[in-house]
Design a protein around this motif. Sequence first.
Motif, PDB file in Angstrom:
ATOM      1  N   LYS A   1      37.977  22.887  46.973  1.00 21.66           N
ATOM      2  CA  LYS A   1      38.125  24.201  46.443  1.00 21.66           C
ATOM      3  C   LYS A   1      39.215  24.133  45.354  1.00 21.66           C
ATOM      4  O   LYS A   1      39.492  25.320  44.858  1.00 21.66           O
ATOM      5  CB  LYS A   1      38.504  25.224  47.491  1.00 21.66           C
ATOM      6  CG  LYS A   1      39.787  24.993  48.292  1.00 21.66           C
ATOM      7  CD  LYS A   1      39.762  26.111  49.362  1.00 21.66           C
ATOM      8  CE  LYS A   1      41.284  25.913  50.171  1.00 21.66           C
ATOM      9  NZ  LYS A   1      41.330  26.801  51.310  1.00 21.66           N
ATOM     10  N   HIS A   2      40.177  23.389  45.286  1.00 20.80           N
ATOM     11  CA  HIS A   2      41.094  23.534  44.348  1.00 20.80           C
ATOM     12  C   HIS A   2      40.743  22.928  42.819  1.00 20.80           C
ATOM     13  O   HIS A   2      41.537  22.908  41.807  1.00 20.80           O
ATOM     14  CB  HIS A   2      42.244  22.433  44.722  1.00 20.80           C
ATOM     15  CG  HIS A   2      43.099  23.197  46.056  1.00 20.80           C
ATOM     16  ND1 HIS A   2      43.827  24.373  46.014  1.00 20.80           N
ATOM     17  CD2 HIS A   2      43.276  22.833  47.280  1.00 20.80           C
ATOM     18  CE1 HIS A   2      44.059  24.655  47.146  1.00 20.80           C
ATOM     19  NE2 HIS A   2      44.027  23.842  47.801  1.00 20.80           N
TER      20      HIS A   2
ATOM     21  N   LEU B   1      38.971  38.136  34.020  1.00 18.81           N
ATOM     22  CA  LEU B   1      40.177  37.710  34.892  1.00 18.81           C
ATOM     23  C   LEU B   1      41.398  38.560  34.433  1.00 18.81           C
ATOM     24  O   LEU B   1      42.130  38.885  35.032  1.00 18.81           O
ATOM     25  CB  LEU B   1      40.496  36.467  34.700  1.00 18.81           C
ATOM     26  CG  LEU B   1      39.577  35.267  35.447  1.00 18.81           C
ATOM     27  CD1 LEU B   1      39.926  33.987  34.952  1.00 18.81           C
ATOM     28  CD2 LEU B   1      39.612  35.350  36.951  1.00 18.81           C
TER      29      LEU B   1
ATOM     30  N   LYS C   1      35.385  29.376  44.852  1.00 19.53           N
ATOM     31  CA  LYS C   1      36.623  29.443  45.357  1.00 19.53           C
ATOM     32  C   LYS C   1      37.496  29.075  44.026  1.00 19.53           C
ATOM     33  O   LYS C   1      38.505  28.418  44.279  1.00 19.53           O
ATOM     34  CB  LYS C   1      37.040  28.484  46.424  1.00 19.53           C
ATOM     35  CG  LYS C   1      35.970  28.968  47.774  1.00 19.53           C
ATOM     36  CD  LYS C   1      36.381  28.161  48.925  1.00 19.53           C
ATOM     37  CE  LYS C   1      35.746  28.620  49.954  1.00 19.53           C
ATOM     38  NZ  LYS C   1      35.827  29.580  50.796  1.00 19.53           N
TER      39      LYS C   1
ATOM     40  N   PRO D   1      42.519  31.015  39.554  1.00 20.35           N
ATOM     41  CA  PRO D   1      42.995  31.142  37.939  1.00 20.35           C
ATOM     42  C   PRO D   1      44.374  30.783  38.288  1.00 20.35           C
ATOM     43  O   PRO D   1      45.054  31.346  39.162  1.00 20.35           O
ATOM     44  CB  PRO D   1      42.516  32.495  37.551  1.00 20.35           C
ATOM     45  CG  PRO D   1      42.272  33.467  38.584  1.00 20.35           C
ATOM     46  CD  PRO D   1      41.816  32.418  39.875  1.00 20.35           C
ATOM     47  N   ASN D   2      44.741  29.828  37.538  1.00 21.58           N
ATOM     48  CA  ASN D   2      46.187  29.379  37.375  1.00 21.58           C
ATOM     49  C   ASN D   2      46.996  30.172  36.417  1.00 21.58           C
ATOM     50  O   ASN D   2      47.214  29.908  35.277  1.00 21.58           O
ATOM     51  CB  ASN D   2      46.486  27.997  37.010  1.00 21.58           C
ATOM     52  CG  ASN D   2      47.523  27.469  37.501  1.00 21.58           C
ATOM     53  OD1 ASN D   2      48.571  28.162  37.397  1.00 21.58           O
ATOM     54  ND2 ASN D   2      47.571  26.084  37.587  1.00 21.58           N
ATOM     55  N   SER D   3      47.635  31.267  37.298  1.00 20.94           N
ATOM     56  CA  SER D   3      48.552  32.274  36.298  1.00 20.94           C
ATOM     57  C   SER D   3      49.709  31.421  35.854  1.00 20.94           C
ATOM     58  O   SER D   3      50.388  31.814  34.789  1.00 20.94           O
ATOM     59  CB  SER D   3      48.956  33.302  37.125  1.00 20.94           C
ATOM     60  OG  SER D   3      49.883  32.821  38.115  1.00 20.94           O
ATOM     61  N   ALA D   4      50.468  30.267  36.464  1.00 21.75           N
ATOM     62  CA  ALA D   4      51.558  29.666  36.118  1.00 21.75           C
ATOM     63  C   ALA D   4      50.793  28.873  34.722  1.00 21.75           C
ATOM     64  O   ALA D   4      51.743  28.813  33.786  1.00 21.75           O
ATOM     65  CB  ALA D   4      51.874  28.611  36.899  1.00 21.75           C
ATOM     66  N   ALA D   5      49.728  28.415  34.681  1.00 24.00           N
ATOM     67  CA  ALA D   5      49.086  27.811  33.510  1.00 24.00           C
ATOM     68  C   ALA D   5      49.052  28.825  32.302  1.00 24.00           C
ATOM     69  O   ALA D   5      49.563  28.561  31.198  1.00 24.00           O
ATOM     70  CB  ALA D   5      47.637  27.125  33.539  1.00 24.00           C
ATOM     71  N   ARG D   6      48.756  29.925  32.710  1.00 22.54           N
ATOM     72  CA  ARG D   6      48.645  31.033  31.618  1.00 22.54           C
ATOM     73  C   ARG D   6      50.128  31.475  31.099  1.00 22.54           C
ATOM     74  O   ARG D   6      50.165  31.785  29.921  1.00 22.54           O
ATOM     75  CB  ARG D   6      47.931  32.389  32.204  1.00 22.54           C
ATOM     76  CG  ARG D   6      46.322  32.374  32.030  1.00 22.54           C
ATOM     77  CD  ARG D   6      45.884  33.629  32.483  1.00 22.54           C
ATOM     78  NE  ARG D   6      45.894  33.565  34.028  1.00 22.54           N
ATOM     79  CZ  ARG D   6      45.697  34.768  34.782  1.00 22.54           C
ATOM     80  NH1 ARG D   6      45.924  35.886  34.035  1.00 22.54           N
ATOM     81  NH2 ARG D   6      45.617  34.596  35.793  1.00 22.54           N
ATOM     82  N   GLN D   7      50.968  31.504  32.070  1.00 25.39           N
ATOM     83  CA  GLN D   7      52.396  31.825  31.628  1.00 25.39           C
ATOM     84  C   GLN D   7      52.937  30.553  30.758  1.00 25.39           C
ATOM     85  O   GLN D   7      53.526  31.003  29.884  1.00 25.39           O
ATOM     86  CB  GLN D   7      53.172  31.657  32.956  1.00 25.39           C
ATOM     87  CG  GLN D   7      53.874  32.877  33.297  1.00 25.39           C
ATOM     88  CD  GLN D   7      54.390  32.984  34.729  1.00 25.39           C
ATOM     89  OE1 GLN D   7      54.117  33.589  35.575  1.00 25.39           O
ATOM     90  NE2 GLN D   7      55.520  32.346  34.526  1.00 25.39           N
ATOM     91  N   MET D   8      52.491  29.465  30.726  1.00 26.02           N
ATOM     92  CA  MET D   8      53.068  28.345  30.150  1.00 26.02           C
ATOM     93  C   MET D   8      52.842  28.868  28.689  1.00 26.02           C
ATOM     94  O   MET D   8      53.765  28.487  27.663  1.00 26.02           O
ATOM     95  CB  MET D   8      52.297  27.198  30.291  1.00 26.02           C
ATOM     96  CG  MET D   8      52.759  26.373  31.560  1.00 26.02           C
ATOM     97  SD  MET D   8      54.272  25.505  31.375  1.00 26.02           S
ATOM     98  CE  MET D   8      53.825  24.138  30.296  1.00 26.02           C
TER      99      MET D   8
ATOM    100  N   LYS E   1      55.627  31.419  28.005  1.00 28.51           N
ATOM    101  CA  LYS E   1      56.851  31.294  28.664  1.00 28.51           C
ATOM    102  C   LYS E   1      57.670  32.624  29.020  1.00 28.51           C
ATOM    103  O   LYS E   1      58.798  32.973  29.089  1.00 28.51           O
ATOM    104  CB  LYS E   1      57.823  30.714  27.533  1.00 28.51           C
ATOM    105  CG  LYS E   1      57.598  29.316  27.351  1.00 28.51           C
ATOM    106  CD  LYS E   1      58.461  28.441  26.702  1.00 28.51           C
ATOM    107  CE  LYS E   1      58.181  27.119  26.374  1.00 28.51           C
ATOM    108  NZ  LYS E   1      59.016  26.252  25.510  1.00 28.51           N
TER     109      LYS E   1
ATOM    110  N   SER F   1      56.893  35.878  32.088  1.00 27.74           N
ATOM    111  CA  SER F   1      56.407  36.534  33.476  1.00 27.74           C
ATOM    112  C   SER F   1      56.274  37.915  33.035  1.00 27.74           C
ATOM    113  O   SER F   1      55.360  38.613  34.189  1.00 27.74           O
ATOM    114  CB  SER F   1      56.850  36.058  34.494  1.00 27.74           C
ATOM    115  OG  SER F   1      58.184  36.476  34.860  1.00 27.74           O
TER     116      SER F   1
ATOM    117  N   THR G   1      60.020  32.586  38.016  1.00 28.74           N
ATOM    118  CA  THR G   1      59.687  32.954  36.756  1.00 28.74           C
ATOM    119  C   THR G   1      60.086  34.232  36.407  1.00 28.74           C
ATOM    120  O   THR G   1      59.318  34.872  35.708  1.00 28.74           O
ATOM    121  CB  THR G   1      58.295  32.749  36.517  1.00 28.74           C
ATOM    122  OG1 THR G   1      57.434  33.656  37.471  1.00 28.74           O
ATOM    123  CG2 THR G   1      57.681  31.304  36.722  1.00 28.74           C
TER     124      THR G   1
END
Lengths: 328, 328
Positions: free
Chosen positions: B5-6, B28, B51, B54-61, B64, B66, B122
């Motif tokens: 699922k990951h 999304l 499952k 969405p990786n919001s940390a990746a979107r944040q990259m 830079k 939050s 963040t």
Amino acid sequence: MQNDKHSANIKDVAALAQVSTATVSRFLNGNLNRMSDATAERVRVAIDKLKYVPNSAARQMTTKSSKLIALIVANTDDYFSTELFKGVSSILESNGYIGTMLDSDSDLQREKNLLAAVNSHTFDGLILQPFSTISTIENIMRRRAPIVIVDRETPQSPWPQVVTNNFDAAREATAYFVKRGFSHFIVLTSDLSAATNRRERYRGILAAATNVDVLEVSEASYNHRDIHEKLIQLLTKTDERTVIFALKERWILEFVPNLVLQGYIDNVKATATGFADTAVSRRLEPKMKLISQNPFLLGASAAEVMVQALKDGGEQNDDVIVVPAKFK
Amino acid sequence: MQNDKHSANIKDVAALAQVSTATVSRFLNGNLNRMSDATAERVRVAIDKLKYVPNSAARQMTTKSSKLIALIVANTDDYFSTELFKGVSSILESNGYIGTMLDSDSDLQREKNLLAAVNSHTFDGLILQPFSTISTIENIMRRRAPIVIVDRETPQSPWPQVVTNNFDAAREATAYFVKRGFSHFIVLTSDLSAATNRRERYRGILAAATNVDVLEVSEASYNHRDIHEKLIQLLTKTDERTVIFALKERWILEFVPNLVLQGYIDNVKATATGFADTAVSRRLEPKMKLISQNPFLLGASAAEVMVQALKDGGEQNDDVIVVPAKFK
């Protein structure tokens, strides 16, 4: 030396400070016990000179977890909300998470905006005291982060809920006063249609009494004197013994003290009760019997459910956990 | 279909839903106006089946940022803190940021833990009602995110501060009562040594009066009856006209109503004043003159300073902005 302040990286800092990148990393994480003061100072100076910005988003990538949990409450000005938050924070912190509170300000559109913000940020989970319906929440919350509903029981929730026994508590308190000869009730409340917990409380009162007036006060805007005078009219319109039943502590604090001072509330002809958790209401004379919800415990219980869901990899059931209110 | 699922990514979702990755991305981000209901439903089903997280940390990259600002307050149970937060949130949201509140619970160690948490997460900026000294804050806050100090003026701050004129407001209120024949003052306060704003207020009272008693109440633990009786002792020990001067609204709400009911506070022999912002204190009879800080405006001003710093790429000065209190 770097000229572009966005381009320095951890290797540049390590080189300038003449230490390893592992040392810089330990410094950044506040892990100073294996580092001399002089070394720490060199690292600090290098970071300042290079205007180095450690990229926490990058660090987060490796764990996919921010350890932040959002609690959206209806109104941060209510003691209920802030005690709920203290209960949430207490359990979260002992489990390595951080609780943060957001305020929907009793505004449905604002709640939607906050849900969208929580959805698009790096929160690991959401604890919500909701106005919105389940389908609205589902439409906004696209990420698979755990959700716990608190305080306001919401039909068809796919998520666990932690609530008070609003109906039973209101019915039992009403029955107590009926048994002691009070037959007229004035329900003092914010907009009844806006929140399920208020409607449950009102239903509980109606289940035990027949002569029930409702006085709705708008949280956004009301005239204190108008409400005060309406209360006096309702109190004096009948010879029956009357109970002012506040569905929210703010309305007790706002209107009861002056009614006591003016002699309208004497615990003989008229008394007051309601849902109230602060010491201030309990210390008013003459002493009133009040319904206490223990918002701290509600928050702590919601956080325990959240922590369990996070341990279970986000798996959740739709249990309803009831934290009973006390009438004393 | 994915078993782990990951491991599902946006391409897997797009393939299963038979749409482009751009469509999944729009879904999304809640950007549904160029998408049919049927398409949105297919994307939702695909996300559920896979499952997909969405990786919001990746979107944040990529940005830079939050868009989250942390407000750490001393005690969320205080109306001052929650109104401060409402002011902060209001300005932040109209500028595309989200305010979140954290609670140091008047505990220095807890504040340090929260600072460390804010540092390692963040957040784009921090607004702080501080207990810690500047060097402690500097040692913990290693990231170059903007900081604004609010409410408690802190010596040697390298960051901008938004504060009340505590000394002047307390001195002027004291002088007002001295002029009207009150010569004995009882200062009712939490631990004076713990917060700069309390000390400034106390200094202001001492600048205008000589017969000043201090009664300290521990926020963590106090006995209501003990404090009530000490107040009566102090009120009755002299024939001088006495003012109970509360440095914090909670102590007015907690102790003044019963002193009024018992006849000790009558605005002739004795009165009460203090820093108070809620309508509840203002509606007590007999009417007292109180000092209002407007915490909403303090919060809004702090947020404006924060937004400006974020626009300026994090550049900050050490200005002290004073939002004057009102005595009325």
